[in-house]
Design a protein around this motif. Structure first.
Motif, PDB file in Angstrom:
ATOM      1  N   GLY A   3      51.945  60.267  72.855  1.00 40.43           N
ATOM      2  CA  GLY A   3      51.622  61.562  72.244  1.00 40.43           C
ATOM      3  C   GLY A   3      50.163  61.939  72.379  1.00 40.43           C
ATOM      4  O   GLY A   3      49.834  63.036  72.837  1.00 40.43           O
ATOM      5  N   ALA A   4      49.270  61.033  71.987  1.00 42.58           N
ATOM      6  CA  ALA A   4      47.843  61.339  72.070  1.00 42.58           C
ATOM      7  C   ALA A   4      47.405  61.513  73.512  1.00 42.58           C
ATOM      8  O   ALA A   4      46.590  62.393  73.828  1.00 42.58           O
ATOM      9  CB  ALA A   4      47.030  60.236  71.391  1.00 42.58           C
ATOM     10  N   ALA A   5      47.924  60.681  74.421  1.00 47.31           N
ATOM     11  CA  ALA A   5      47.539  60.788  75.828  1.00 47.31           C
ATOM     12  C   ALA A   5      47.930  62.148  76.396  1.00 47.31           C
ATOM     13  O   ALA A   5      47.136  62.800  77.090  1.00 47.31           O
ATOM     14  CB  ALA A   5      48.196  59.671  76.633  1.00 47.31           C
ATOM     15  N   ILE A   6      49.144  62.589  76.103  1.00 52.53           N
ATOM     16  CA  ILE A   6      49.595  63.888  76.607  1.00 52.53           C
ATOM     17  C   ILE A   6      48.768  65.016  76.004  1.00 52.53           C
ATOM     18  O   ILE A   6      48.323  65.932  76.700  1.00 52.53           O
ATOM     19  CB  ILE A   6      51.094  64.089  76.303  1.00 52.53           C
ATOM     20  N   SER A   7      48.536  64.955  74.699  1.00 54.88           N
ATOM     21  CA  SER A   7      47.787  66.009  74.023  1.00 54.88           C
ATOM     22  C   SER A   7      46.364  66.118  74.557  1.00 54.88           C
ATOM     23  O   SER A   7      45.886  67.212  74.878  1.00 54.88           O
ATOM     24  CB  SER A   7      47.760  65.739  72.515  1.00 54.88           C
ATOM     25  N   VAL A   8      45.685  64.975  74.675  1.00 60.52           N
ATOM     26  CA  VAL A   8      44.299  64.971  75.144  1.00 60.52           C
ATOM     27  C   VAL A   8      44.205  65.427  76.592  1.00 60.52           C
ATOM     28  O   VAL A   8      43.327  66.208  76.963  1.00 60.52           O
ATOM     29  CB  VAL A   8      43.684  63.560  74.979  1.00 60.52           C
ATOM     30  N   ALA A   9      45.116  64.941  77.447  1.00 60.84           N
ATOM     31  CA  ALA A   9      45.079  65.293  78.864  1.00 60.84           C
ATOM     32  C   ALA A   9      45.498  66.730  79.102  1.00 60.84           C
ATOM     33  O   ALA A   9      44.975  67.414  79.989  1.00 60.84           O
ATOM     34  CB  ALA A   9      45.975  64.344  79.657  1.00 60.84           C
ATOM     35  N   LEU A  10      46.436  67.225  78.299  1.00 60.91           N
ATOM     36  CA  LEU A  10      47.006  68.551  78.527  1.00 60.91           C
ATOM     37  C   LEU A  10      46.042  69.680  78.172  1.00 60.91           C
ATOM     38  O   LEU A  10      45.988  70.696  78.870  1.00 60.91           O
ATOM     39  CB  LEU A  10      48.295  68.692  77.709  1.00 60.91           C
ATOM     40  N   LEU A  11      45.256  69.507  77.097  1.00 63.63           N
ATOM     41  CA  LEU A  11      44.421  70.609  76.604  1.00 63.63           C
ATOM     42  C   LEU A  11      43.443  71.130  77.653  1.00 63.63           C
ATOM     43  O   LEU A  11      43.420  72.343  77.925  1.00 63.63           O
ATOM     44  CB  LEU A  11      43.695  70.173  75.325  1.00 63.63           C
ATOM     45  N   PRO A  12      42.602  70.300  78.290  1.00 62.79           N
ATOM     46  CA  PRO A  12      41.686  70.856  79.292  1.00 62.79           C
ATOM     47  C   PRO A  12      42.393  71.398  80.525  1.00 62.79           C
ATOM     48  O   PRO A  12      41.956  72.401  81.107  1.00 62.79           O
ATOM     49  CB  PRO A  12      40.780  69.667  79.647  1.00 62.79           C
ATOM     50  N   ILE A  13      43.522  70.766  80.928  1.00 59.72           N
ATOM     51  CA  ILE A  13      44.241  71.241  82.116  1.00 59.72           C
ATOM     52  C   ILE A  13      44.862  72.606  81.854  1.00 59.72           C
ATOM     53  O   ILE A  13      44.755  73.534  82.667  1.00 59.72           O
ATOM     54  CB  ILE A  13      45.315  70.220  82.530  1.00 59.72           C
ATOM     55  N   LEU A  14      45.526  72.755  80.701  1.00 58.86           N
ATOM     56  CA  LEU A  14      46.093  74.061  80.343  1.00 58.86           C
ATOM     57  C   LEU A  14      45.004  75.113  80.206  1.00 58.86           C
ATOM     58  O   LEU A  14      45.177  76.262  80.626  1.00 58.86           O
ATOM     59  CB  LEU A  14      46.868  73.944  79.026  1.00 58.86           C
ATOM     60  N   SER A  15      43.879  74.729  79.614  1.00 58.21           N
ATOM     61  CA  SER A  15      42.767  75.679  79.447  1.00 58.21           C
ATOM     62  C   SER A  15      42.288  76.191  80.798  1.00 58.21           C
ATOM     63  O   SER A  15      42.053  77.392  80.973  1.00 58.21           O
ATOM     64  CB  SER A  15      41.605  75.017  78.693  1.00 58.21           C
ATOM     65  N   HIS A  16      42.158  75.280  81.766  1.00 58.15           N
ATOM     66  CA  HIS A  16      41.724  75.687  83.117  1.00 58.15           C
ATOM     67  C   HIS A  16      42.737  76.650  83.740  1.00 58.15           C
ATOM     68  O   HIS A  16      42.357  77.684  84.308  1.00 58.15           O
ATOM     69  CB  HIS A  16      41.572  74.453  84.019  1.00 58.15           C
TER      70      HIS A  16
ATOM     71  N   LEU B 268      56.621  65.249  70.912  1.00 60.01           N
ATOM     72  CA  LEU B 268      56.816  66.570  71.503  1.00 60.01           C
ATOM     73  C   LEU B 268      55.928  67.623  70.835  1.00 60.01           C
ATOM     74  O   LEU B 268      55.465  68.555  71.496  1.00 60.01           O
ATOM     75  CB  LEU B 268      58.291  66.970  71.430  1.00 60.01           C
ATOM     76  N   VAL B 269      55.678  67.478  69.549  1.00 61.10           N
ATOM     77  CA  VAL B 269      54.729  68.382  68.885  1.00 61.10           C
ATOM     78  C   VAL B 269      53.341  68.215  69.497  1.00 61.10           C
ATOM     79  O   VAL B 269      52.623  69.194  69.736  1.00 61.10           O
ATOM     80  CB  VAL B 269      54.692  68.129  67.365  1.00 61.10           C
ATOM     81  N   LYS B 270      52.963  66.953  69.775  1.00 62.90           N
ATOM     82  CA  LYS B 270      51.675  66.690  70.430  1.00 62.90           C
ATOM     83  C   LYS B 270      51.602  67.361  71.797  1.00 62.90           C
ATOM     84  O   LYS B 270      50.534  67.781  72.245  1.00 62.90           O
ATOM     85  CB  LYS B 270      51.481  65.179  70.592  1.00 62.90           C
ATOM     86  N   ALA B 271      52.763  67.442  72.474  1.00 61.92           N
ATOM     87  CA  ALA B 271      52.800  68.044  73.799  1.00 61.92           C
ATOM     88  C   ALA B 271      52.800  69.570  73.752  1.00 61.92           C
ATOM     89  O   ALA B 271      52.366  70.222  74.708  1.00 61.92           O
ATOM     90  CB  ALA B 271      54.043  67.561  74.553  1.00 61.92           C
ATOM     91  N   LEU B 272      53.274  70.156  72.646  1.00 61.75           N
ATOM     92  CA  LEU B 272      53.388  71.612  72.554  1.00 61.75           C
ATOM     93  C   LEU B 272      52.175  72.273  71.889  1.00 61.75           C
ATOM     94  O   LEU B 272      51.813  73.397  72.230  1.00 61.75           O
ATOM     95  CB  LEU B 272      54.657  71.986  71.783  1.00 61.75           C
ATOM     96  N   ALA B 273      51.542  71.575  70.960  1.00 63.88           N
ATOM     97  CA  ALA B 273      50.420  72.170  70.223  1.00 63.88           C
ATOM     98  C   ALA B 273      49.281  72.643  71.121  1.00 63.88           C
ATOM     99  O   ALA B 273      48.692  73.710  70.870  1.00 63.88           O
ATOM    100  CB  ALA B 273      49.910  71.187  69.175  1.00 63.88           C
ATOM    101  N   PRO B 274      48.899  71.906  72.188  1.00 68.85           N
ATOM    102  CA  PRO B 274      47.797  72.384  73.032  1.00 68.85           C
ATOM    103  C   PRO B 274      48.031  73.753  73.662  1.00 68.85           C
ATOM    104  O   PRO B 274      47.070  74.421  74.055  1.00 68.85           O
ATOM    105  CB  PRO B 274      47.697  71.295  74.118  1.00 68.85           C
ATOM    106  N   ASN B 275      49.296  74.188  73.751  1.00 72.96           N
ATOM    107  CA  ASN B 275      49.582  75.507  74.322  1.00 72.96           C
ATOM    108  C   ASN B 275      48.962  76.608  73.474  1.00 72.96           C
ATOM    109  O   ASN B 275      48.523  77.641  73.989  1.00 72.96           O
ATOM    110  CB  ASN B 275      51.095  75.708  74.443  1.00 72.96           C
ATOM    111  N   PHE B 276      48.916  76.401  72.167  1.00 72.74           N
ATOM    112  CA  PHE B 276      48.260  77.369  71.283  1.00 72.74           C
ATOM    113  C   PHE B 276      46.743  77.234  71.358  1.00 72.74           C
ATOM    114  O   PHE B 276      46.023  78.217  71.484  1.00 72.74           O
ATOM    115  CB  PHE B 276      48.729  77.181  69.834  1.00 72.74           C
ATOM    116  N   PHE B 277      46.257  75.992  71.299  1.00 73.25           N
ATOM    117  CA  PHE B 277      44.808  75.774  71.284  1.00 73.25           C
ATOM    118  C   PHE B 277      44.158  76.233  72.585  1.00 73.25           C
ATOM    119  O   PHE B 277      43.046  76.756  72.576  1.00 73.25           O
ATOM    120  CB  PHE B 277      44.502  74.295  71.032  1.00 73.25           C
ATOM    121  N   ALA B 278      44.838  76.030  73.711  1.00 73.36           N
ATOM    122  CA  ALA B 278      44.287  76.434  75.003  1.00 73.36           C
ATOM    123  C   ALA B 278      44.136  77.943  75.103  1.00 73.36           C
ATOM    124  O   ALA B 278      43.313  78.452  75.870  1.00 73.36           O
ATOM    125  CB  ALA B 278      45.176  75.924  76.140  1.00 73.36           C
ATOM    126  N   ARG B 279      44.921  78.688  74.316  1.00 70.95           N
ATOM    127  CA  ARG B 279      44.837  80.157  74.293  1.00 70.95           C
ATOM    128  C   ARG B 279      43.889  80.655  73.209  1.00 70.95           C
ATOM    129  O   ARG B 279      43.771  81.857  72.980  1.00 70.95           O
ATOM    130  CB  ARG B 279      46.232  80.746  74.067  1.00 70.95           C
TER     131      ARG B 279
END
Length: 531
Positions: A284-297, A370-381
């Motif tokens: 969970g943490a790995a996906i959340s941490v890795a996903l946020l900067p990639i989605l932001s880009h 899965l919440v860890k994987a979905l939450a960055p979608n909001f933060f990246a926006r």
């Protein structure tokens, strides 16, 4: 770096961290057991961690990382890093003030946090003393979180993921090295906690220097608060602080309720939660941490298809790793607790009580991930408000079910309430993303998850059959010598991984060719575009 490699890198080092964490917890169980001393220490250890997501890994970094990622893309590197230095300076100033205030009022804070200790003045005094020793860890770990955010924005995930290993190793070292000089082993470990936080800062400072990042603190706080970038950061942080505050209230409520269950309950839930944190932290943490900067880009570049594909992969990886982990934890709860913790002052009763909580937590593990994987979608926006609303619902859900289930089921009811709240949270995120047109489950992804669940259930059946056979052959294999238990447990783990791998291959969920391509150097460029 692709999402797959980012998750693999962060997750791999997090796995090492979690494994060393188990050695730490084994030492704690042997020296502290599950009684007065352990309950007091775990309250002291939990106290700074209650606030770390508020000041470090939660509200601040979820607002900070997208802003820094954007500046690294759109502005000069020096300007982006100067913004990072200003942000860290403001954070450190306010957290330092908060730490000082908490140190002054610590006995009253502990009394509120653990009212069940009131019947034992010695327990309150010990918990207050330990909390005063551990609480400066909050300041150190908040700075560490910002250092990690900078490195993650630069696609450097290994060093931040390895930093918690320092905490585990120093705590183990403290048990043996400081105990002769302290009144109790608990005080020795508390000293180790704070020392580890300082060493983590030095560790990440070294890797920042390797990236030519030098953070110079700014001491003119009034001027910083007038800075437009800092004010924008605080505007984005405000909803996150509220959301993290709600989460911390949730944690405080759990601690208060658990302290009322009786001596040992805090420790049982701590050890159960630690076992759950292995897959949750690694996946969970790995996906959340890795996903946020990639989605932001991707979103800053308006590459919406790439963003959607990345989100799909994050959910797929999360389900692929968390569902079988949950099934394995349920089937192997007693053997795992027995082998890891049943030593010294930790006996068979503690194993049984902890295993019951592990099962209750494990049911909700996939929802957590899965919440860890979905939450960055909001933060990246830049949407930090919506997760706050979801947190409020989760808070009251957890509180209501904790109160409802505590009396008939004790500490297991509190763990079950947390699991119910996790599924409510998952439902909110899925519904919210679909409603806003950000993302939704595709039929292909939904079909893959069904196959993952089916494969996991088959694996669970194989593990259950294996434990039953060994019980019959050895007349209770958990009563055998430690080496025999370790050998059988290792065999069961290999058997579980093999059976799950075979099933995912048969069902077509596991694409080994894609895995090889993503791991190969040749596929690196393709991975950047597709994941």
């Amino acid at each position: 770096m692709s999402l797959f490699k980012s998750v693999a890198t962060f997750g791999g080092f997090t796995l090492i961290s979690r494994l060393t964490g188990f050695f730490r917890d084994m030492a704690l169980a042997a020296f502290l057991g599950a009684g007065v001393a352990s309950d007091a220490f775990f309250v002291a250890f939990k106290l700074p961690n209650l606030f770390r997501s508020l000041f470090g890994e939660g509200a601040f970094t979820t607002a900070f990382v997208p802003m820094l990622s954007h500046k690294l893309v759109k502005e000069k590197r020096e300007d982006a890093l100067d913004f990072a230095a200003r942000a860290i300076s403001v954070l450190a100033f306010f957290v330092a003030i908060f730490v000082i205030i908490m140190e002054i009022f610590m006995p009253w804070v502990v009394d509120i946090l653990a009212p069940g200790f009131a019947d034992d003045p010695g327990k309150i005094e010990l918990a207050s003393s330990l909390s005063r020793i551990t609480f400066p860890f909050l300041l150190f770990i908040s700075i560490v979180s910002f250092q990690s955010g900078i490195l993650n924005s630069l696609d450097r995930f290994a060093a931040p993921a390895a930093a918690p290993v320092i905490l585990n190793l120093v705590m183990i070292f403290a048990i043996f090295a400081f105990t002769p000089f302290g009144a109790t082993p608990a005080q020795s470990v508390a000293v180790g906690v704070t020392l580890a936080g300082f060493l983590e800062i030095l560790w990440l400072a070294y890797f920042l220097r390797r990236e030519n990042v030098f953070i110079k603190p700014c001491f003119n706080i009034p001027a910083l608060l007038r800075d437009s970038d800092i004010r924008t950061l605080f505007k984005r942080i405000a909803p996150g602080v509220l959301g993290a505050g709600i989460y911390q209230i949730n944690m405080v409520v759990d601690t208060i309720i658990v302290s009322l269950v009786g001596t040992g309950a805090i420790s049982w839930l701590y050890y159960a939660n630690r076992l759950q944190q292995l897959p949750l932290g690694v996946v969970g943490a790995a996906i959340s941490v890795a996903l946020l900067p990639i989605l932001s880009h991707h979103l800053k570049a308006e590459a919406l298809k790439e963003a959607e594909h990345t989100q799909n992969k994050a959910v797929e990886y999360g389900a692929m790793l968390s569902v079988p982990a949950a099934v394995a934890l349920i089937v192997l709860a007693v053997p795992t607790i027995n082998i890891l913790f049943q030593h010294g002052k930790f006996g068979a009763l503690q194993t049984a009580m902890t295993a019951q909580a592990v099962i209750a937590y494990a049911v909700g593990l996939p929802a957590y991930v899965l919440v860890k994987a979905l939450a960055p979608n909001f933060f990246a926006r830049g949407d930090t408000r919506t997760p706050v609303k979801y947190s409020i619902v989760v808070l009251f859900t957890n509180l209501a079910f904790s109160l409802l289930l505590m009396k008939p089921f004790g500490h297991v009811g509190i763990a079950a309430a947390t699991t119910i709240a996790a599924f409510v949270s998952l439902y909110q995120y899925c519904r919210g993303l679909k409603k806003r047109g950000y993302w939704q489950f595709s039929e292909e992804l939904r079909c893959k998850i069904y196959k993952i669940i089916a494969s996991s259930l088959v694996m669970g059946g194989v593990l259950w059959l294996g434990t039953t056979v060994f019980d019959i052959l050895l007349d209770g294999w958990l009563r055998q010598a430690l080496l025999i238990k370790l050998g059988i447990f290792g065999f069961l783990c290999v058997l579980g991984v093999a059976s799950f791998g075979i099933m995912t291959k048969i069902t077509g969920v596991l694409d080994t060719a894609e895995i090889r391509r993503l791991l190969s150097r040749k596929g690196k460029k393709d991975a950047k575009n597709t994941a």
